[in-house]
Design a protein around this motif. Structure first.
Motif, mmCIF file in Angstrom:
data_model
loop_
_atom_site.group_PDB
_atom_site.id
_atom_site.type_symbol
_atom_site.label_atom_id
_atom_site.label_comp_id
_atom_site.label_asym_id
_atom_site.label_seq_id
_atom_site.Cartn_x
_atom_site.Cartn_y
_atom_site.Cartn_z
ATOM 1 N N VAL A 179 -59.865 36.140 -70.870
ATOM 2 C CA VAL A 179 -58.920 35.300 -70.624
ATOM 3 C C VAL A 179 -57.407 36.300 -70.447
ATOM 4 C CG1 VAL A 179 -57.318 33.731 -70.088
ATOM 5 C CG2 VAL A 179 -59.666 33.141 -69.692
ATOM 6 N N CYS A 180 -57.331 36.025 -72.166
ATOM 7 C CA CYS A 180 -55.851 37.063 -72.547
ATOM 8 C C CYS A 180 -56.003 38.563 -72.281
ATOM 9 C CB CYS A 180 -56.292 36.856 -74.165
ATOM 10 S SG CYS A 180 -55.735 34.971 -74.820
ATOM 11 N N LEU A 181 -57.516 39.290 -72.177
ATOM 12 C CA LEU A 181 -57.203 40.314 -71.849
ATOM 13 C C LEU A 181 -57.132 40.664 -70.266
ATOM 14 C CD1 LEU A 181 -60.336 42.275 -73.349
ATOM 15 C CD2 LEU A 181 -57.325 42.844 -73.496
ATOM 16 N N SER A 182 -57.117 39.445 -69.511
ATOM 17 C CA SER A 182 -57.286 39.609 -67.966
ATOM 18 C C SER A 182 -55.230 39.827 -68.041
ATOM 19 C CB SER A 182 -58.028 38.673 -67.324
ATOM 20 O OG SER A 182 -57.587 37.682 -67.733
ATOM 21 N N HIS A 183 -54.829 38.798 -68.702
ATOM 22 C CA HIS A 183 -54.020 39.020 -68.696
ATOM 23 C C HIS A 183 -52.944 40.556 -68.898
ATOM 24 C CE1 HIS A 183 -52.584 35.273 -67.134
ATOM 25 N NE2 HIS A 183 -54.335 34.708 -67.575
ATOM 26 N N GLN A 184 -52.710 40.934 -69.809
ATOM 27 C CA GLN A 184 -52.384 42.080 -70.341
ATOM 28 C C GLN A 184 -52.680 43.332 -69.655
ATOM 29 O OE1 GLN A 184 -51.201 43.490 -73.781
ATOM 30 N NE2 GLN A 184 -51.056 40.752 -74.325
ATOM 31 N N LEU A 185 -54.752 43.402 -68.733
ATOM 32 C CA LEU A 185 -54.388 43.869 -68.051
ATOM 33 C C LEU A 185 -54.607 44.694 -66.270
ATOM 34 C CD1 LEU A 185 -57.968 44.733 -69.683
ATOM 35 C CD2 LEU A 185 -56.464 46.659 -70.040
ATOM 36 N N GLY A 186 -54.025 42.543 -66.250
ATOM 37 C CA GLY A 186 -53.676 42.794 -64.577
ATOM 38 C C GLY A 186 -54.758 42.338 -64.000
ATOM 39 N N LEU A 187 -55.580 41.530 -64.584
ATOM 40 C CA LEU A 187 -56.753 42.268 -63.838
ATOM 41 C C LEU A 187 -57.194 40.775 -63.183
ATOM 42 C CD1 LEU A 187 -59.849 43.909 -65.812
ATOM 43 C CD2 LEU A 187 -58.272 44.377 -63.540
ATOM 44 N N ARG A 188 -58.248 39.613 -62.066
ATOM 45 C CA ARG A 188 -58.190 38.503 -61.683
ATOM 46 C C ARG A 188 -59.660 38.722 -61.852
ATOM 47 N NH1 ARG A 188 -53.767 35.594 -60.084
ATOM 48 N NH2 ARG A 188 -55.212 34.207 -59.235
ATOM 49 N N ASP A 189 -60.147 39.521 -62.012
ATOM 50 C CA ASP A 189 -62.281 39.688 -61.494
ATOM 51 C C ASP A 189 -62.340 39.285 -62.888
ATOM 52 O OD1 ASP A 189 -64.346 39.584 -61.171
ATOM 53 O OD2 ASP A 189 -64.500 41.260 -59.756
ATOM 54 N N VAL A 190 -62.127 38.303 -63.271
ATOM 55 C CA VAL A 190 -63.185 37.471 -64.500
ATOM 56 C C VAL A 190 -64.428 36.664 -64.527
ATOM 57 C CG1 VAL A 190 -63.022 36.991 -66.786
ATOM 58 C CG2 VAL A 190 -61.048 37.610 -65.332
ATOM 59 N N ARG A 191 -65.479 37.668 -64.854
ATOM 60 C CA ARG A 191 -66.448 36.673 -64.617
ATOM 61 C C ARG A 191 -67.348 36.294 -66.567
ATOM 62 N NH1 ARG A 191 -69.340 39.944 -59.395
ATOM 63 N NH2 ARG A 191 -67.293 40.484 -58.733
ATOM 64 N N THR A 192 -68.523 35.230 -65.810
ATOM 65 C CA THR A 192 -68.913 35.334 -67.459
ATOM 66 C C THR A 192 -70.592 34.835 -67.350
ATOM 67 O OG1 THR A 192 -68.707 32.556 -66.335
ATOM 68 C CG2 THR A 192 -66.774 33.281 -67.462
ATOM 69 N N VAL A 193 -71.032 35.302 -68.544
ATOM 70 C CA VAL A 193 -72.700 34.594 -68.541
ATOM 71 C C VAL A 193 -72.612 34.177 -69.914
ATOM 72 C CG1 VAL A 193 -72.594 37.428 -69.550
ATOM 73 C CG2 VAL A 193 -74.883 36.029 -67.840
ATOM 74 N N GLU A 194 -73.295 33.485 -69.978
ATOM 75 C CA GLU A 194 -73.660 32.566 -71.080
ATOM 76 C C GLU A 194 -74.992 33.334 -72.056
ATOM 77 O OE1 GLU A 194 -75.124 28.574 -73.622
ATOM 78 O OE2 GLU A 194 -74.348 28.324 -70.466
ATOM 79 N N VAL A 195 -74.569 33.978 -72.696
ATOM 80 C CA VAL A 195 -75.852 34.728 -73.796
ATOM 81 C C VAL A 195 -75.260 34.257 -75.252
ATOM 82 C CG1 VAL A 195 -77.115 36.810 -74.015
ATOM 83 C CG2 VAL A 195 -76.112 37.000 -71.797
ATOM 84 N N THR A 196 -76.349 33.600 -75.821
ATOM 85 C CA THR A 196 -76.144 33.087 -77.447
ATOM 86 C C THR A 196 -77.608 33.611 -77.890
ATOM 87 O OG1 THR A 196 -77.540 31.147 -76.883
ATOM 88 C CG2 THR A 196 -75.383 31.417 -76.124
ATOM 89 N N HIS A 197 -77.114 33.942 -79.423
ATOM 90 C CA HIS A 197 -78.082 34.276 -80.206
ATOM 91 C C HIS A 197 -78.323 33.557 -81.780
ATOM 92 C CE1 HIS A 197 -81.250 36.866 -81.420
ATOM 93 N NE2 HIS A 197 -80.337 37.910 -82.294
ATOM 94 N N THR A 198 -77.555 32.228 -81.528
ATOM 95 C CA THR A 198 -77.493 31.403 -82.815
ATOM 96 C C THR A 198 -77.772 30.212 -81.936
ATOM 97 O OG1 THR A 198 -74.753 30.986 -82.271
ATOM 98 C CG2 THR A 198 -75.544 32.801 -83.835
#
Length: 175
Positions: free
Chosen positions: A54-73
């Motif tokens: 989210v911080c990077l999206s603001h820095q880069l001026g991007l609105r298309d932010v998606r998520t995926v849950e991948v865990t290894h712990t």
């Protein structure tokens, strides 16, 4: 080609990152990404990658932010045990990435397996270009096929041990 911040390497042991340092790392990653061409989509690896994405999206001026849950712990405690393979929850949350330039964002890269799994998912969703950014690379845990610095496109800093981020409560890591 991997790009790493010129900042100092964190010492061995447990590293506590504070907000000013996180802001510095995200700002540096944004500058490095912009120099290589701003992506069309950011994919945050849940949970830890959500805040930096989210911080990077603001820095880069991007609105298309998606998520995926991948865990290894197995849990969030300090030096938590690893699962045999990264666990993926709802990969369909990525949607259609056909022809998109995608930047995968995570807070930390340990073994490298989470990023490898996420990269496969993003490529499988049709991305034409896939890069990765992590705020911290924990070189003590790296077991990826490639050297850590060759497997991640943008690395904010390097640590040699467990990292506690500012959005994590300290009591969570004392169990």
């Amino acid at each position: 080609m991997m790009t790493i911040s010129p900042s100092a390497v964190a010492p061995s042991g447990i590293t506590h990152l504070l907000w000013p340092r996180m802001e510095e790392l995200v700002r540096w990653i944004a500058e490095a990404v912009r120099a290589d061409g701003t992506p069309q989509t950011l994919v945050a690896v849940l949970r830890g990658g959500a805040v930096p994405a989210v911080c990077l999206s603001h820095q880069l001026g991007l609105r298309d932010v998606r998520t995926v849950e991948v865990t290894h712990t197995t849990n969030d405690s300090t030096n938590a045990a690893k699962t045999p393979q990264p666990m993926t929850v709802n990969p369909a949350s990525l949607g259609n990435l056909t022809g998109r330039d995608v930047l995968i964002v995570d807070d930390v890269a340990g073994t490298g397996h989470t990023l490898t799994t996420t990269t496969r998912l993003v490529a499988g969703a049709g991305a034409s270009r896939v890069r990765s950014a992590v705020c911290v690379m924990n070189e003590n845990n790296w077991t990826g096929r490639l050297p850590a610095k060759a497997a991640v496109t943008y690395i904010g800093t390097i640590a040699h041990g467990w990292v506690i981020f500012p959005w994590e409560s300290n009591d969570e890591h004392e169990h």
